[in-house]
Design a protein around this motif. Structure first.
Motif, PDB file in Angstrom:
ATOM      1  N   GLN A  10       0.831  -1.202   0.000  1.00 26.59           N
ATOM      2  CA  GLN A  10       0.000   0.000   0.000  1.00 26.59           C
ATOM      3  C   GLN A  10       0.864   1.249   0.000  1.00 26.59           C
ATOM      4  OE1 GLN A  10      -2.452  -0.467   3.461  1.00 26.59           O
ATOM      5  NE2 GLN A  10      -4.052  -1.603   2.396  1.00 26.59           N
ATOM      6  N   ASN A  14       1.104   4.100  -2.842  1.00 27.24           N
ATOM      7  CA  ASN A  14       0.931   5.530  -2.579  1.00 27.24           C
ATOM      8  C   ASN A  14       2.049   6.346  -3.216  1.00 27.24           C
ATOM      9  OD1 ASN A  14      -1.331   5.028  -1.046  1.00 27.24           O
ATOM     10  ND2 ASN A  14      -0.221   4.915   0.869  1.00 27.24           N
ATOM     11  N   GLU A 106      -2.139  20.221  -0.053  1.00 27.03           N
ATOM     12  CA  GLU A 106      -3.287  19.327   0.116  1.00 27.03           C
ATOM     13  C   GLU A 106      -3.536  19.032   1.593  1.00 27.03           C
ATOM     14  OE1 GLU A 106      -2.695  15.862  -2.247  1.00 27.03           O
ATOM     15  OE2 GLU A 106      -2.856  16.925  -4.157  1.00 27.03           O
ATOM     16  N   LYS A 110      -6.720  19.942   3.713  1.00 24.47           N
ATOM     17  CA  LYS A 110      -7.395  18.867   4.432  1.00 24.47           C
ATOM     18  C   LYS A 110      -7.644  19.264   5.885  1.00 24.47           C
ATOM     19  CE  LYS A 110      -8.873  14.604   5.169  1.00 24.47           C
ATOM     20  NZ  LYS A 110     -10.002  13.986   4.466  1.00 24.47           N
ATOM     21  N   ARG A 322      -1.415   9.156   3.759  1.00 28.19           N
ATOM     22  CA  ARG A 322      -2.653   8.660   3.152  1.00 28.19           C
ATOM     23  C   ARG A 322      -3.758   8.514   4.202  1.00 28.19           C
ATOM     24  NH1 ARG A 322      -3.131   2.540   2.654  1.00 28.19           N
ATOM     25  NH2 ARG A 322      -3.335   3.070   4.847  1.00 28.19           N
ATOM     26  N   ASP A 323      -3.407   7.960   5.377  1.00 26.23           N
ATOM     27  CA  ASP A 323      -4.412   7.805   6.435  1.00 26.23           C
ATOM     28  C   ASP A 323      -4.972   9.155   6.847  1.00 26.23           C
ATOM     29  OD1 ASP A 323      -4.007   5.101   6.376  1.00 26.23           O
ATOM     30  OD2 ASP A 323      -2.713   5.032   8.153  1.00 26.23           O
ATOM     31  N   MET A 325      -5.114  11.879   4.916  1.00 25.22           N
ATOM     32  CA  MET A 325      -5.932  12.393   3.826  1.00 25.22           C
ATOM     33  C   MET A 325      -7.269  11.672   3.717  1.00 25.22           C
ATOM     34  SD  MET A 325      -4.134  14.869   2.669  1.00 25.22           S
ATOM     35  CE  MET A 325      -5.016  15.292   1.174  1.00 25.22           C
ATOM     36  N   ASN A 326      -7.349  10.448   4.269  1.00 20.88           N
ATOM     37  CA  ASN A 326      -8.587   9.672   4.199  1.00 20.88           C
ATOM     38  C   ASN A 326      -9.495   9.875   5.411  1.00 20.88           C
ATOM     39  OD1 ASN A 326      -7.906   8.582   1.726  1.00 20.88           O
ATOM     40  ND2 ASN A 326      -7.029   6.715   2.571  1.00 20.88           N
ATOM     41  N   GLU A 327      -9.079  10.739   6.343  1.00 20.55           N
ATOM     42  CA  GLU A 327      -9.914  10.991   7.519  1.00 20.55           C
ATOM     43  C   GLU A 327     -11.258  11.596   7.105  1.00 20.55           C
ATOM     44  OE1 GLU A 327      -9.664  10.357  10.692  1.00 20.55           O
ATOM     45  OE2 GLU A 327      -7.660   9.459  10.661  1.00 20.55           O
ATOM     46  N   ASP A 328     -12.285  11.280   7.879  1.00 22.17           N
ATOM     47  CA  ASP A 328     -13.617  11.818   7.595  1.00 22.17           C
ATOM     48  C   ASP A 328     -13.609  13.340   7.701  1.00 22.17           C
ATOM     49  OD1 ASP A 328     -14.616   9.277   7.235  1.00 22.17           O
ATOM     50  OD2 ASP A 328     -15.241   9.052   9.327  1.00 22.17           O
ATOM     51  N   GLU A 329     -14.258  13.987   6.749  1.00 19.79           N
ATOM     52  CA  GLU A 329     -14.269  15.446   6.707  1.00 19.79           C
ATOM     53  C   GLU A 329     -15.597  15.989   7.211  1.00 19.79           C
ATOM     54  OE1 GLU A 329     -13.374  16.679   2.753  1.00 19.79           O
ATOM     55  OE2 GLU A 329     -11.398  15.719   2.703  1.00 19.79           O
TER      56      GLU A 329
END
Length: 585
Positions: A10, A14, A106, A110, A322-323, A325-329
């Motif tokens: 993974q 990335n 980014e 974020k 990546r983790d 950037m993938n957090e709930d917004e």
């Protein structure tokens, strides 16, 4: 083990996804790396020719003209190779800086889309570590790894081809020894990857701890907690050292291992090659060329092992990025949001319930109607839900159930930007950034002239202090500028005045100010609140006696409401709370 392998792939995926953004430039770098490697491979063949010419000339006379021509060809090859490699590194460095810039941008964007609940669970230091350490690691790895991989693979394949075409026997010996080294490298890589992941994780913990310890340095000294802090730091530091030691000990074996394999190859070529020269099956120039091919064959292996080490660290860093950037917004605004152009200030709390933890509600079925222009005071013991109520009003958090309306419009139908534009805020926690006094006072407020700012400062009583600074309103506030907590709070009050919003939130706005200054500010605040709906959170009950409505909160519920005099007449919770503050008097 499978999970570790999956994470590794993974991370590499990335890294590749980040690289794809600059596909065209990377192809150029790859072509340059390939071309440069080919020029490097041409060198040993020319050396072989020169060596054979010298040996032949020892018997018949050395042909200096021909040797000079071959030597000049070799110089041209090396000059072209230098130019190609310089261009390759220049382009790759440019890609790296652009990549770092884009990743940080980014992450910054974020951060603005993350709910406050995320920062309740993750330390600021850990977030900073991802912006700095992890992004830098990714950038440096891509900068070094991509051209190195292309060059190394080309040199490996090319030198192998040149060796096989020169002499198959010597080529087989070198390849056999090298395959042994590759097998050992693969085993080492498999063992070291988990430690690289843990090292990167603990590095984030370290950044978070140091940031918190630095922020609370005064408190640590006051409570003589230095030893405890040092012990905690030592524990994290020991973990980081332990994982780093294991990771780099294992990966560090690879470089000397490859060096040993290379030296072993030199010995084998020297012994076997000398016998073949004596027997007349090869020329001496072939042996000389093979010693160079060994270096060209083994150096890429050594470089690739270093790349593997760097990729392991970058893989762990990319997973952390990546983790993040993938957090709930924060949920996006409604598809057809309403814009409030003119707010009167009528606010309705309709059966509002909320809890930071869904299983532990803080506010339970709260309802209240606020008329435009009223001054609403919210009082109660610590943890009663006073600040939480304001956070819901501003949509820093969303209610679990119920609704909040401004002038009959649900705040969930209003864009967050437009909603927050309706509020001026003075919080207990002040914030001063590095910049001039003027920039701090007019923060994010357009079209404010200096005269307006000066008048607001006079009303709050901070103008004398500002004029005493070396450059007045142009004085830069930084770590060397000494501001008291009270002065910082006066700055934030001026901000609220300058914003001139129809709704006001004052959360312990005078908590860090002396009694004399409090009177000055209170008068300014009374004038500011005229005609505006104001929510005042206060522990000093003497400051809210003139409130139109006092909400007394306890355990998330409004247990009493009314004016100051009405609540005193009831002689219940508010009466006891008020008298407890003045019992000495």
């Amino acid at each position: 083990m499978k999970q570790q392998e999956t994470k590794k792939f993974q991370g590499l995926t990335n890294l590749l996804s980040y690289s794809k953004r600059y596909k065209g430039s990377l192809i150029t770098v790859g072509v340059l790396a390939l071309t440069g490697a080919i020029f490097i491979l041409l060198g040993p063949k020319q050396i072989e020719t020169i060596t054979n010419l010298i040996i032949e000339g020892m018997h018949t006379g050395i042909d200096l003209e021909r040797i000079s021509k071959v030597g000049m060809t070799l110089v041209i090859i090396y000059i072209i190779g230098f130019g190609i490699n310089y261009a390759k590194q220049f382009i790759m460095a440019s890609i790296t800086q652009r990549l770092n810039n884009q990743l940080r941008t980014e992450i910054d964007q974020k951060i603005n889309r993350l709910p406050l609940s995320y920062f309740d669970e993750v330390s600021y230091g850990d977030v900073l570590s991802r912006v700095t350490n992890d992004v830098d690691t990714i950038g440096k790895t891509l900068n070094n790894s991509i051209p190195t991989i292309v060059t190394s693979i080309t040199l490996l394949v090319g030198s192998l081809f040149m060796m096989v075409t020169s002499n198959l026997t010597l080529a087989i010996i070198i390849v056999t020894i090298t395959l042994l080294g590759f097998t050992m490298v693969k085993l080492i890589t498999k063992k070291s990857q988990p430690y690289f992941n843990k090292q990167q994780q603990v590095l984030g913990d370290m950044s978070g701890f140091v940031e918190e310890a630095y922020t609370g340095h005064t408190i640590i000294k006051v409570y003589n907690a230095s030893d405890d802090i040092n012990d905690e730091f030592s524990e994290i530091n020991d973990k980081l050292t332990n994982y780093g030691k294991k990771a780099h000990f294992l990966s560090g074996i690879m470089t000397p291992l490859i060096s040993f394999i290379g030296n072993l190859s030199y010995v084998a070529v020297a012994i076997v090659g000398s016998k073949m020269v004596v027997s007349g099956s090869i020329e001496f120039g072939v042996v000389v060329a093979f010693t160079m091919y060994i270096r060209q064959f083994n150096n890429p292996l050594s470089q690739l092992t270093q790349v593997v080490t760097d990729l392991q660290t970058a893989s762990a860093a990319s997973i952390r990025v990546r983790d993040f950037m993938n957090e709930d917004e924060i949920p996006t605004d409604t598809n057809s949001p309403e814009i409030l152009d003119h707010v009167e200030g009528n606010i309705n709390f309709d059966h509002v319930s909320f809890g930071y933890d869904p299983n532990k509600p803080i506010i339970k079925d709260f309802s209240c109607d606020v008329v435009a222009g009223q001054k609403i005071a919210i009082v109660g013991p610590t943890g009663a839900g006073k600040t939480t109520l304001v956070n819901l009003l501003m949509r820093f958090y969303d209610v679990t159930s119920g609704d909040i309306k401004i002038d009959g419009t649900s705040i969930f139908n209003i864009t967050k930007e437009n909603l927050r534009n309706q509020f001026g805020m003075v919080l207990q926690d002040t914030w001063i950034f590095e910049g001039t006094v003027y920039e701090n006072l007019v923060y994010s407020i357009p079209n404010i002239n200096i005269d307006t700012v000066e008048k607001a400062c006079e009303r709050v009583g901070i103008d004398h202090f500002i004029n005493s600074l070396p450059n007045g309103y142009d004085t830069v506030l930084d770590e060397t500028t000494s501001l008291s907590e009270g002065q910082k709070q006066q700055f934030t009050i001026v901000r609220a005045m300058l914003k001139n919003a129809p709704l006001l939130i004052l959360d312990e706005a005078t908590s860090s100010i002396d009694t004399r200054t409090e009177l000055i500010i209170q008068n300014a605040m009374d004038e500011l609140m005229k005609g505006r709906t104001s929510f005042v959170i206060a522990h000093r009950l003497s400051t809210i006696k003139d409130a139109d409505l006092i909400l007394v909160m306890k355990d998330g519920n409004v247990i009493e409401s009314g004016t100051h005099d009405e609540l005193l007449e009831q002689r219940t919770f508010y009466y006891n709370l008020y008298n407890s503050q003045f019992q000495t008097a």
